[in-house]
Scaffold this motif. Sequence first.
Motif, short mmCIF file in Angstrom:
data_model
loop_
_atom_site.label_atom_id
_atom_site.label_comp_id
_atom_site.label_asym_id
_atom_site.label_seq_id
_atom_site.Cartn_x
_atom_site.Cartn_y
_atom_site.Cartn_z
N ASN A 79 43.76 141.21 41.77
CA ASN A 79 43.90 141.36 43.23
C ASN A 79 42.84 142.13 43.84
N PRO A 80 41.69 141.67 44.07
CA PRO A 80 40.63 142.49 44.32
C PRO A 80 40.71 143.31 45.39
N PHE A 81 40.41 144.67 45.52
CA PHE A 81 40.59 145.75 46.42
C PHE A 81 39.42 145.31 47.40
N LEU A 82 39.88 144.88 48.50
CA LEU A 82 38.81 144.37 49.43
C LEU A 82 37.52 145.39 49.85
N GLU A 83 38.00 146.54 50.11
CA GLU A 83 36.90 147.42 50.67
C GLU A 83 36.22 148.35 49.67
N ILE A 84 36.75 148.10 48.37
CA ILE A 84 35.98 149.27 47.42
C ILE A 84 34.89 148.78 46.95
N VAL A 85 34.09 149.97 46.70
CA VAL A 85 32.62 149.89 46.53
C VAL A 85 32.27 150.94 45.30
N ALA A 86 32.14 150.41 44.00
CA ALA A 86 32.02 151.20 42.96
C ALA A 86 30.54 151.18 42.51
N PRO A 87 30.27 152.20 41.58
CA PRO A 87 28.73 152.12 41.14
C PRO A 87 28.67 151.05 40.06
N PRO A 88 27.32 150.27 40.40
CA PRO A 88 27.06 149.17 39.18
C PRO A 88 27.37 149.94 37.96
N PRO A 89 27.67 149.16 37.07
CA PRO A 89 28.10 147.84 36.94
C PRO A 89 29.40 147.25 37.50
N VAL A 90 30.30 148.29 37.82
CA VAL A 90 31.86 148.07 38.25
C VAL A 90 31.48 147.06 39.62
N PRO A 91 32.02 145.92 39.61
CA PRO A 91 31.74 144.82 40.69
C PRO A 91 32.78 145.67 42.05
N SER A 92 32.36 145.55 43.03
CA SER A 92 32.81 146.03 44.22
C SER A 92 34.07 144.76 44.58
N GLY A 93 34.86 145.00 45.64
CA GLY A 93 35.90 144.03 45.89
C GLY A 93 35.24 142.97 46.34
N LEU A 94 34.25 142.92 47.41
CA LEU A 94 33.45 141.68 47.68
C LEU A 94 32.85 140.80 46.61
N GLU A 95 32.24 141.74 45.66
CA GLU A 95 31.79 140.75 44.58
C GLU A 95 32.60 139.87 43.78
N LEU A 96 33.97 140.59 43.25
CA LEU A 96 35.04 139.97 42.75
C LEU A 96 35.60 138.86 43.50
N LEU A 97 35.58 139.18 44.88
CA LEU A 97 36.28 137.98 45.73
C LEU A 97 35.35 136.66 45.67
N SER A 98 34.18 136.87 45.85
CA SER A 98 33.17 135.96 45.91
C SER A 98 33.20 135.02 44.67
N ARG A 99 33.53 135.73 43.49
CA ARG A 99 33.67 134.60 42.19
C ARG A 99 34.96 134.06 42.15
N MET A 100 36.03 134.52 43.08
CA MET A 100 37.50 133.91 42.97
C MET A 100 37.61 132.77 44.02
N THR A 101 38.07 131.64 43.43
CA THR A 101 38.66 130.68 44.52
C THR A 101 39.90 130.74 45.12
N PRO A 102 40.00 130.44 46.31
CA PRO A 102 41.23 130.81 46.90
C PRO A 102 42.26 129.84 46.47
N PRO A 103 43.68 130.01 46.55
CA PRO A 103 44.07 131.19 47.31
C PRO A 103 44.08 132.42 46.43
N ARG A 104 43.69 133.58 47.12
CA ARG A 104 43.61 134.92 46.23
C ARG A 104 44.75 135.85 47.00
N VAL A 105 45.03 136.75 46.08
CA VAL A 105 45.69 138.03 46.67
C VAL A 105 44.70 139.12 46.75
#
Length: 296
Positions: A79-105
């Motif tokens: 369940n990606p954490f929408l607003e979280i921004v971590a230092p690379p290489p840890v993906p941000s919430g938005l990056e994780l979401l872009s790799r997932m297909t709906p329906p997502r939690v």
Amino acid sequence: EKARYSIHRLKLKDVHGVPLLEPIAQSWESISAFCPDPSDLLIATYPKAGTTWTQEIVDLLLHDGDAEACKRAPTIVRNPFLEIVAPPPVPSGLELLSRMTPPRVIKTHLPIQLVPGGFWKNKCKVIYTARNAKDNLVSYYHFDRMNLSHPDPGPWDGYVRKFMKGELAWGSWYDHVKGYWRAKEERNILYLFYEDMKENPRREVERIMRYLGLSVPRGVLEKIVRLTSFEVMKDNPMANYTFIPNIVFDSSVSPFMRKGAVGDWTTHFSPEQTELFDEDYARQMGSTSIPFRSSI
Ligand code: A3P
């Protein structure tokens, strides 16, 4: 060393009147532009109100109580954490979401006025879990001690005052719980209480099930209640946050799965602090009637 430096004790930065972790504030434009799919589900909470617990219940409901399926990845990946921004290489919430297909939690700690408008436009389902202020504060205090990416909590007494003034990451607890409460009918938000979940987990799991439009057999329901008990989740490496390295979450200071109880505030608040807090609470919450319970 470099990666460690960049996440260590981040500063807070104001975003439309709400203090957020600086990297979130810096990425604010892309975060607020995120547009979910109508089938996506949002789990919203003030930090430490029972987010992870709610997430685990939802994931199990969506997987028919299949424990193994729900161990496919750690909570933050499932369940990606929408607003979280971590230092690379840890993906941000938005990056994780872009790799997932709906329906997502999707998880968020954003107060309702900062939730990207797409969630309302697309009429996404939203589950909000709230926890009584004093236990929420205690839990956040220990979390801020162990989460080395958050600002240093400082001494306990000062922390109580910061909480009352809304000076912690994600801002005021009071505004947060009131904001979702006021909007819950119009926006079809399922508003849950940590204390209700603790008191009667089966009733609350069933409530979530109905809200999601699901129906699972009684036996599966019982199984989900068991699998989402504090004791079981504490030992589940895919749900207990032990997968976060110790340089970020220092579990020697305090474990993520700390006590999981209602009323732990009584072991932290002095009588003077309780009096001060309760007076201020009445002022800040005066106009609302959210049925919080600080004991069960
Ligand atoms: P404590 O610090 O009081 O123990 P979040 O997931 O929003 O960060 O909230 C974490 C808090 O929820 C912690 O509170 C944690 O122990 C508690 N928690 C996590 N899973 C739980 C469960 N299954 N039952 C009860 N409490 C749980």
